[in-house]
Write a protein that holds these residues in place. Structure first.
Motif, short mmCIF file in Angstrom:
data_model
loop_
_atom_site.label_atom_id
_atom_site.label_comp_id
_atom_site.label_asym_id
_atom_site.label_seq_id
_atom_site.Cartn_x
_atom_site.Cartn_y
_atom_site.Cartn_z
N LYS A 12 0.86 -1.18 0.00
CA LYS A 12 0.00 0.00 0.00
C LYS A 12 0.90 1.24 0.00
O LYS A 12 1.61 1.51 0.96
CB LYS A 12 -0.90 0.01 1.23
N HIS A 13 0.86 1.99 -1.10
CA HIS A 13 1.73 3.16 -1.25
C HIS A 13 1.05 4.46 -0.80
O HIS A 13 1.72 5.35 -0.28
CB HIS A 13 2.18 3.30 -2.71
N ILE A 95 6.51 -2.19 7.26
CA ILE A 95 5.54 -1.19 6.80
C ILE A 95 5.20 -1.25 5.32
O ILE A 95 4.93 -0.22 4.69
CB ILE A 95 5.95 0.26 7.21
N LEU A 96 5.12 -2.45 4.76
CA LEU A 96 4.68 -2.58 3.37
C LEU A 96 3.19 -2.34 3.25
O LEU A 96 2.70 -1.95 2.19
CB LEU A 96 5.03 -3.97 2.82
N GLN A 158 9.46 8.93 6.10
CA GLN A 158 8.71 9.56 5.01
C GLN A 158 7.21 9.23 5.10
O GLN A 158 6.37 10.12 4.94
CB GLN A 158 9.25 9.11 3.65
N THR A 159 6.89 7.97 5.37
CA THR A 159 5.48 7.56 5.44
C THR A 159 4.79 8.16 6.65
O THR A 159 3.62 8.55 6.58
CB THR A 159 5.38 6.03 5.47
N SER A 160 5.50 8.25 7.77
CA SER A 160 4.93 8.85 8.98
C SER A 160 4.59 10.32 8.77
O SER A 160 3.62 10.83 9.33
CB SER A 160 5.91 8.71 10.15
N PRO A 166 7.17 5.06 -0.21
CA PRO A 166 7.88 5.16 -1.49
C PRO A 166 7.96 3.84 -2.24
O PRO A 166 8.25 2.79 -1.64
CB PRO A 166 9.27 5.66 -1.09
N GLU A 167 7.73 3.89 -3.55
CA GLU A 167 7.74 2.68 -4.37
C GLU A 167 9.11 2.03 -4.40
O GLU A 167 9.22 0.80 -4.37
CB GLU A 167 7.26 3.00 -5.79
N TRP A 168 10.16 2.83 -4.48
CA TRP A 168 11.51 2.28 -4.55
C TRP A 168 11.83 1.47 -3.29
O TRP A 168 12.51 0.44 -3.37
CB TRP A 168 12.54 3.39 -4.75
N ALA A 169 11.33 1.91 -2.15
CA ALA A 169 11.57 1.19 -0.90
C ALA A 169 10.85 -0.16 -0.91
O ALA A 169 11.40 -1.18 -0.47
CB ALA A 169 11.11 2.02 0.29
#
Length: 201
Positions: A12-13, A95-96, A158-160, A166-169
């Protein structure tokens, strides 16, 4: 069907729950404890006797393959369930996604095993040396794991803040999970004789 273990995770991005992402380590603790209980051997005080690091039944599987040429269906079912459970936990902790790891199978995370046909497709001698042949994978896998942990920390910040993962992560972290599942499928679960690839995908 693939002749290696395949891992599928819906990442989930967008529109992430920033609160659960920020406190992910604390929220996931009960699930971590639950999965960790599977690593305790029910046959001996030594975990290495009957259970691997993921809590799968390893030694009885090896003995059945070597001496009988069979992979017991009930062991295969159990090992598959434990690996999927561990993968759901890894996907959540890293955290995916925001789906709390359920104790039952779900559509967001799947681990696909090759068809072993009860052990008929598997070499009876190879299980004795797979752990040794996989040594290069332990080294490469450790490097991938360190990179994934660094990437996860960056993605966590970044997500927090933004609510976007991020897609690259996701490519790196999911690739690492899939990599370790392939290696485990070869040397511990013994569901394939195909040597695992070193690629993340």
């Amino acid at each position: 069907m693939s002749n290696q273990v395949k891992t599928l995770v819906k990442i989930k991005h967008k529109d992430r729950n920033r609160k659960t992402v920020f406190f992910r380590g604390i929220i996931a603790f009960p699930a971590i404890i639950f999965v960790a209980t599977f690593a305790q051997s029910s046959f001996s005080e030594s975990e290495s006797w009957a259970a691997g690091t993921a809590g799968v039944v390893a030694l009885p599987t090896l003995l059945a393959l070597v001496f009988r040429g069979k992979y017991p269906s009930y062991v295969l079912t159990f090992n598959h369930a434990v690996v999927e459970l561990s993968t759901r936990l890894a996907a959540y902790v890293l955290i995916l996604n925001d789906k709390y790891p359920s104790i039952e199978a779900n559509s967001k995370v799947a681990v696909l095993f090759p068809d072993v046909e009860g052990g008929k497709k598997l070499n009876r001698v190879l299980p004795l040396v797979k752990w040794f042949l996989a040594i290069p994978h332990y080294i490469v896998g450790a490097i991938y794991l360190v990179i994934s942990l660094v990437v996860t920390v960056i993605a966590w910040v970044q997500t927090s803040i933004t609510g976007r993962y991020p897609e690259w992560a996701g490519e790196i972290v999911l690739g690492t999970i899939a990599y370790w599942n392939r290696v485990q499928g070869y040397m511990l679960l013994l569901v394939t004789d195909k040597y695992p690839t070193f690629r993340l995908k």
